[in-house]
Design an enzyme around this catalytic site. Structure first.
Site, short mmCIF file in Angstrom:
data_model
loop_
_atom_site.label_atom_id
_atom_site.label_comp_id
_atom_site.label_asym_id
_atom_site.label_seq_id
_atom_site.Cartn_x
_atom_site.Cartn_y
_atom_site.Cartn_z
N TYR A 160 1.48 10.26 -8.63
CA TYR A 160 1.95 11.72 -8.12
C TYR A 160 3.39 12.03 -8.73
O TYR A 160 3.94 12.93 -8.14
CB TYR A 160 2.04 11.80 -6.49
CG TYR A 160 0.70 11.82 -6.19
CD1 TYR A 160 -0.33 12.81 -6.16
CD2 TYR A 160 -0.07 10.53 -5.85
CE1 TYR A 160 -1.55 12.82 -5.77
CE2 TYR A 160 -1.51 10.52 -5.37
CZ TYR A 160 -1.95 11.89 -5.14
OH TYR A 160 -3.28 11.68 -4.97
N ASP A 161 4.21 11.15 -9.55
CA ASP A 161 5.32 11.36 -9.89
C ASP A 161 5.96 12.49 -10.52
O ASP A 161 6.94 13.17 -10.23
CB ASP A 161 5.95 10.09 -10.75
CG ASP A 161 6.22 8.63 -10.04
OD1 ASP A 161 6.30 8.82 -8.71
OD2 ASP A 161 6.56 8.05 -10.89
N HIS A 201 10.37 4.52 -2.47
CA HIS A 201 9.68 4.04 -1.24
C HIS A 201 9.59 2.35 -1.53
O HIS A 201 9.61 1.82 -0.65
CB HIS A 201 8.61 4.69 -1.01
CG HIS A 201 7.64 4.97 -1.94
ND1 HIS A 201 7.88 5.39 -3.39
CD2 HIS A 201 6.25 4.66 -2.24
CE1 HIS A 201 6.81 5.51 -4.33
NE2 HIS A 201 5.94 4.86 -3.60
N ASP A 240 0.90 -1.31 -0.05
CA ASP A 240 -0.04 0.19 -0.19
C ASP A 240 0.88 1.14 -0.08
O ASP A 240 1.74 1.20 0.74
CB ASP A 240 -1.01 -0.05 1.47
CG ASP A 240 -2.17 1.03 0.91
OD1 ASP A 240 -2.90 1.19 0.09
OD2 ASP A 240 -2.33 1.74 1.84
#
Length: 197
Positions: free
Chosen positions: A152-153, A178, A55
């Site tokens: 969102y890159d 991440h 997630d």
């Protein structure tokens, strides 16, 4: 699937990754870790096999951590462009643009077949569960930059970089993201599945 194969590399020796084809679980956890486990548990229960899931999302300081676990559904449409535009609108002209991408990677290993009788597993037999959490700090740009990546890159500039995450090559992103941090931390447990009795 391709991203996980790149990230996990040699940890997958002797292991075949399969795409989950079961019902979509309800992600009603209140943390990244809880939602990753919900997904991995659903896949392990559906297949009877060890399952990995994650997630992920973006957490923005000036928005009290939003969109956080709601990143994929932030605008209510599950459309990356809509989510990105809403985040920029909500952040407005704020000078505090600090943010982090967050990923919780989960592994659920169901009870072995030897532990499961004809009526299912005994109450005392439980799945083994592991979760690794990682963050990728940076800042939200005022407008999108770059054509690569997803989500969102285009508006996320990692700390120490002069480019958005969407302007990084696949290899550059895999080195520091991440998701790569979280799954690499989980990799030894995944690799151990290939040698488990």
């Amino acid at each position: 699937m391709a991203e996980l194969q790149r990230i996990l590399g040699s940890a997958l020796e002797g292991i075949e990754l399969l795409t989950y084809d079961g019902p979509e679980p309800i992600e009603d956890g209140d943390t990244f870790e809880a939602n990753a486990l919900i997904k991995a548990r659903a896949a392990a229960e559906h297949t009877g096999l060890p399952a990995i899931a994650d997630d992920s999302g973006i957490s923005v300081e000036a928005l009290d951590g939003a969109p956080g676990i709601h990143s994929a559904r932030y605008a209510g449409t599950r459309d990356d462009g809509d989510n990105l535009r809403l985040l920029l609108t909500n952040l407005g002209s704020s000078t505090d643009r600090r943010a982090s991408f967050v990923c919780a990677a989960a592994l659920v290993v169901p009870p072995s077949l030897e532990e499961v009788g004809p009526d299912g597993p005994a109450e005392s037999v439980t799945a083994d569960e592991y979760v690794e959490l990682a963050t990728w700090p940076g800042a939200v740009l005022t407008e999108p930059a770059g054509e690569g990546g997803f989500g969102y890159d285009p508006i996320f500039r990692p700390d120490g970089s002069d480019r958005s995450a969407a302007e990084l090559t696949v290899d550059e992103k895999d080195d520091v993201s991440h998701r790569s941090q979280a799954f690499r931390a989980l990799a030894p447990r995944i690799a151990a599945l290939a040698t488990a009795d």
